[in-house]
Write an enzyme that holds these catalytic residues in place. Sequence first.
Site, PDB file in Angstrom:
ATOM      1  N   CYS A 187      25.666 -17.611 -22.017  1.00  0.00           N
ATOM      2  CA  CYS A 187      25.603 -18.159 -20.671  1.00  0.00           C
ATOM      3  C   CYS A 187      24.145 -18.097 -20.213  1.00  0.00           C
ATOM      4  CB  CYS A 187      26.488 -17.332 -19.742  1.00  0.00           C
ATOM      5  SG  CYS A 187      26.397 -17.892 -18.048  1.00  0.00           S
TER       6      CYS A 187
ATOM      7  N   CYS B 275      25.161 -25.045 -14.869  1.00  0.00           N
ATOM      8  CA  CYS B 275      25.438 -24.442 -16.177  1.00  0.00           C
ATOM      9  C   CYS B 275      24.130 -24.462 -16.966  1.00  0.00           C
ATOM     10  CB  CYS B 275      26.524 -25.238 -16.889  1.00  0.00           C
ATOM     11  SG  CYS B 275      26.867 -24.594 -18.536  1.00  0.00           S
TER      12      CYS B 275
HETATM   13  N1  LIG Z   1      27.642 -20.990 -17.229  1.00  0.00           N
HETATM   14  C1  LIG Z   1      27.073 -20.790 -18.513  1.00  0.00           C
HETATM   15  C2  LIG Z   1      27.877 -21.220 -19.677  1.00  0.00           C
HETATM   16  C3  LIG Z   1      28.929 -20.214 -19.942  1.00  0.00           C
HETATM   17  C4  LIG Z   1      29.550 -20.438 -21.270  1.00  0.00           C
HETATM   18  C5  LIG Z   1      30.994 -20.729 -21.195  1.00  0.00           C
HETATM   19  N2  LIG Z   1      31.382 -21.725 -20.273  1.00  0.00           N
HETATM   20  C6  LIG Z   1      31.522 -20.927 -22.585  1.00  0.00           C
HETATM   21  O1  LIG Z   1      31.471 -22.021 -23.153  1.00  0.00           O
HETATM   22  O2  LIG Z   1      31.965 -19.915 -23.165  1.00  0.00           O
HETATM   23  C7  LIG Z   1      25.631 -21.160 -18.577  1.00  0.00           C
HETATM   24  O3  LIG Z   1      24.940 -21.065 -17.577  1.00  0.00           O
HETATM   25  O4  LIG Z   1      25.116 -21.473 -19.649  1.00  0.00           O
END
Ligand SMILES: N[C@H](CCC[C@H](N)C(=O)O)C(=O)O
Length: 261
Positions: free
Chosen positions: A74, A199
């Site tokens: 993450c 994200c």
């Molecule tokens: N919020 C995250 C991604 C989390 C990963 C999660 N959604 C997964 O695929 O396990 C970021 O800032 O990169």
Amino acid sequence: MDVHFYKYQGAGNDFILIDHRISPIKDIDYESIKQLCDRRFGIGADGLMFLTAHPEYDFEMLYFNADGRPGSMCGNGGRCIVAFAKHLGIIDKETDFLAVDGPHYARISEKGNWIELQMIDLDTINRDGKAYVLNTGSPHYVIQQQDLINFDVYHNGKTIRNNDTYKENGINVNFVEDQGDHLFVRTFERGVEDETYACGTGVTAAAISIAKHKNQTGHIQTPVKVLGGDLKITFDYDGKQFTNVFLCGPAERVFEGEITF
Ligand SMILES: N[C@H](CCC[C@H](N)C(=O)O)C(=O)O
């Protein structure tokens, strides 16, 4: 038993953080994590992290998605845990820490709330129709979408995430609009199973995909707007490998409290 927690957010991607080194509880079951991340029955967050000690690194990041399951990397969580480590006095302006996808270097700006986190190098980008599919620490699907502000990210993202190709392992689905001097990105996140405000691994995947799409090489800097604020991605691309990939953006402590078990 009381466990002290901290709430952080990075461009609106929000997390519960626990200092595992002093926590009286060493394991939290999936159901409890899910409940703590619930926005009506708990604290509310997109994920939960433990900061734990590591013999070779400043600390180790253990990340769980809001559904209670261990997540892949993450990026915004990584930036938030660096701010947390600084707050705890474990690090000062720079750090090398360990996450699920390997070691990460990060630096903290003078003002303290802008974190630049190095992400993994990348050389493989696949195609799925018009979309780009790549792993920036987490698996991402990236597709361009016009008039993105009015687009139904939840339903379209959910459909792609649950199609025959991705149903089993899941994928994070990013919609990106090239707005000239910056990208606008909206993401349906696996493990949250909803759109989040930002994200980090997703905007990294979007910036890399657009550079590939435009055949850009050299040192590339991409400002990115997301629902929760502004991020910046920088990297080098020699036509084969993406290196020196940095996810840059704000990370802030919002509040702290006690969880009673
Ligand atoms: N919020 C995250 C991604 C989390 C990963 C999660 N959604 C997964 O695929 O396990 C970021 O800032 O990169």
